[in-house]
Design a protein around this motif. Sequence first.
Motif, short mmCIF file in Angstrom:
data_model
loop_
_atom_site.label_atom_id
_atom_site.label_comp_id
_atom_site.label_asym_id
_atom_site.label_seq_id
_atom_site.Cartn_x
_atom_site.Cartn_y
_atom_site.Cartn_z
N THR A 13 0.83 -1.21 0.00
CA THR A 13 0.00 0.00 0.00
C THR A 13 0.87 1.26 0.00
OG1 THR A 13 -1.62 -1.24 1.27
CG2 THR A 13 -1.95 1.12 1.12
N ALA A 14 1.99 1.22 0.76
CA ALA A 14 2.88 2.39 0.77
C ALA A 14 3.38 2.68 -0.65
CB ALA A 14 4.05 2.16 1.72
N VAL A 15 3.75 1.61 -1.38
CA VAL A 15 4.24 1.82 -2.76
C VAL A 15 3.09 2.24 -3.68
CG1 VAL A 15 5.22 0.61 -4.75
CG2 VAL A 15 6.28 0.38 -2.51
N ASN A 16 1.89 1.74 -3.42
CA ASN A 16 0.73 2.21 -4.21
C ASN A 16 0.58 3.73 -4.08
OD1 ASN A 16 0.06 -0.37 -4.93
ND2 ASN A 16 -1.61 -0.60 -3.46
N VAL A 17 0.67 4.21 -2.85
CA VAL A 17 0.50 5.64 -2.60
C VAL A 17 1.69 6.43 -3.15
CG1 VAL A 17 0.43 7.37 -0.76
CG2 VAL A 17 -1.03 5.36 -0.63
N GLN A 18 2.88 5.85 -3.01
CA GLN A 18 4.07 6.51 -3.54
C GLN A 18 3.93 6.73 -5.05
OE1 GLN A 18 7.62 4.19 -3.25
NE2 GLN A 18 8.96 5.85 -3.90
N GLY A 19 3.39 5.71 -5.75
CA GLY A 19 3.20 5.82 -7.19
C GLY A 19 2.31 7.00 -7.55
N ASP A 20 1.28 7.23 -6.73
CA ASP A 20 0.36 8.35 -7.02
C ASP A 20 1.07 9.69 -6.82
OD1 ASP A 20 -1.44 6.32 -7.28
OD2 ASP A 20 -2.28 6.58 -5.26
N LEU A 21 1.89 9.78 -5.77
CA LEU A 21 2.58 11.05 -5.50
C LEU A 21 3.66 11.32 -6.55
CD1 LEU A 21 2.79 11.10 -1.61
CD2 LEU A 21 1.66 12.76 -3.08
N VAL A 22 4.45 10.28 -6.85
CA VAL A 22 5.46 10.45 -7.90
C VAL A 22 4.77 10.86 -9.20
CG1 VAL A 22 7.10 9.19 -9.37
CG2 VAL A 22 7.16 8.86 -6.90
N GLY A 23 3.64 10.17 -9.49
CA GLY A 23 2.88 10.49 -10.69
C GLY A 23 2.45 11.94 -10.73
N SER A 24 1.97 12.47 -9.61
CA SER A 24 1.47 13.85 -9.65
C SER A 24 2.60 14.84 -9.91
CB SER A 24 0.70 14.19 -8.37
OG SER A 24 1.55 14.15 -7.25
N VAL A 25 3.79 14.57 -9.34
CA VAL A 25 4.92 15.48 -9.59
C VAL A 25 5.33 15.42 -11.07
CG1 VAL A 25 7.31 16.03 -8.98
CG2 VAL A 25 5.78 15.14 -7.23
N ILE A 26 5.41 14.17 -11.59
CA ILE A 26 5.84 14.02 -12.99
C ILE A 26 4.81 14.63 -13.95
CG2 ILE A 26 6.24 12.32 -14.82
CD1 ILE A 26 7.64 10.58 -12.82
N VAL A 27 3.52 14.36 -13.69
CA VAL A 27 2.48 14.87 -14.58
C VAL A 27 2.53 16.40 -14.62
CG1 VAL A 27 -0.02 15.15 -14.86
CG2 VAL A 27 0.94 12.90 -14.39
N GLN A 28 2.68 17.00 -13.45
CA GLN A 28 2.73 18.48 -13.42
C GLN A 28 3.90 19.00 -14.26
OE1 GLN A 28 1.68 21.18 -10.19
NE2 GLN A 28 3.85 21.38 -9.80
#
Length: 408
Positions: free
Chosen positions: A387-402
């Motif tokens: 679950t920690a890595v699931n959430v990490q993926g979302d945060l990394v994704g938001s930085v990259i997408v921006q």
Amino acid sequence: MPSLNLQILIAAITGLVLGALLSLVPAESELRQGVLYGSSLVSGLFIGLLKMVLMPLIFTSIVVGVANLQAHHQANRVWKITLIFFALSSSLAMLEALLVSNLFKPGAGLSLELFADATQGFQAKQLSLSEFFTHFVSGIFQNPFAALANNSVLPVVVFALLLGVALVVGGERHQYILKVLQDFLELVMRMVGWIMRLAPLGILALLVQLVAEQNLALLNAVLGFVILIFATTLFHGIVVLPGLLYLSTGRSPLWFWRGARAALITAFATSSSSATLPITLGCAEQLQVRQEVSGFVVPLGATMNMDGTALYEAAAALFVANLVGIDLSLSQQLVVFFTAMIASIGAPGIPSAGMVTMVMVLQAVGLPAEAIAILLPIDRVLDTVRTAVNVQGDLVGSVIVQRWADKS
Ligand code: ASP
């Protein structure tokens, strides 16, 4: 007073140590029962508070996110980059899983007798791929009020996306609704800030319970598999995701950890991306992701983008195949790849959700669904890092997408 981030870290370590100590105390002792009772009260309170703000937060952050995105003419790019990132990162996670499973063959040579007790009398709910699809598709559109009341995240996400688009199409005429929702979102985020102050206590209580209630004998029997999953998931979280972040934005892993650790530790302790979502959104702000991007990427990612779950499901299918002595061919492993992808998209962000969709992956390659009985007792432990890595993926994704959306 140390910073909140530091308090959370100290609480997590204290919880793990206290839980380990408590597991040495006999089960009948009053001390142990008392501590566990107290912990369940505190953790129940913390999770309850997170769930209280969850649905209003998902709804408003997506509507406001979409409406603001459209206003910036970035929507198209954000959509596309988000989906490309989600697909890329979970594909990498599953490739890692298949690679290490083929290399180390966990479960090969273990005697099935060992699990006779666990599998006996276990009735796995049969869920074929087509049934899963029907279930998934019919779950997309629902009465939004029922969905809000039942904590069904996916239909609320979909309704909020459509409402956001409608607001944009309607233009100026509906500005006041957007303004109301923006203010409401700010208020809910303020409440999230208050709940965050309780996070150290909640995390401590959750981890004491988690560690103290482990069945060590069973864990021991499948230790090789557990270590392999831990190591591969950590590899994805420590090397692959930070690597993607660094390559596409130049941001260092340390910078990311500083901004994201409250969400990662909460995800570890709650085993629920959904329950963590309020905190994840707060962390996205600390990582300098604008609300219009995080409001879109993070809630969507919490239901759709689960690298840890995809990795686990692919590896677990191969583990079960080894246990029952079946060698999966390359094409069967491809089937595992795709079904694990769908399974991770379809799994809601709640504890052990991956176990339900796991049945589908097993059945897709003709493995016995009963094997879930072997995986279930160890799932609570594996669900933490996943679950920690699931959430990490979302945060990394938001930085990259921006970053990529801004480049246009
Ligand atoms: N617990 C996971 C999550 O909330 C889902 C899973 O069971 O894999 O992200």
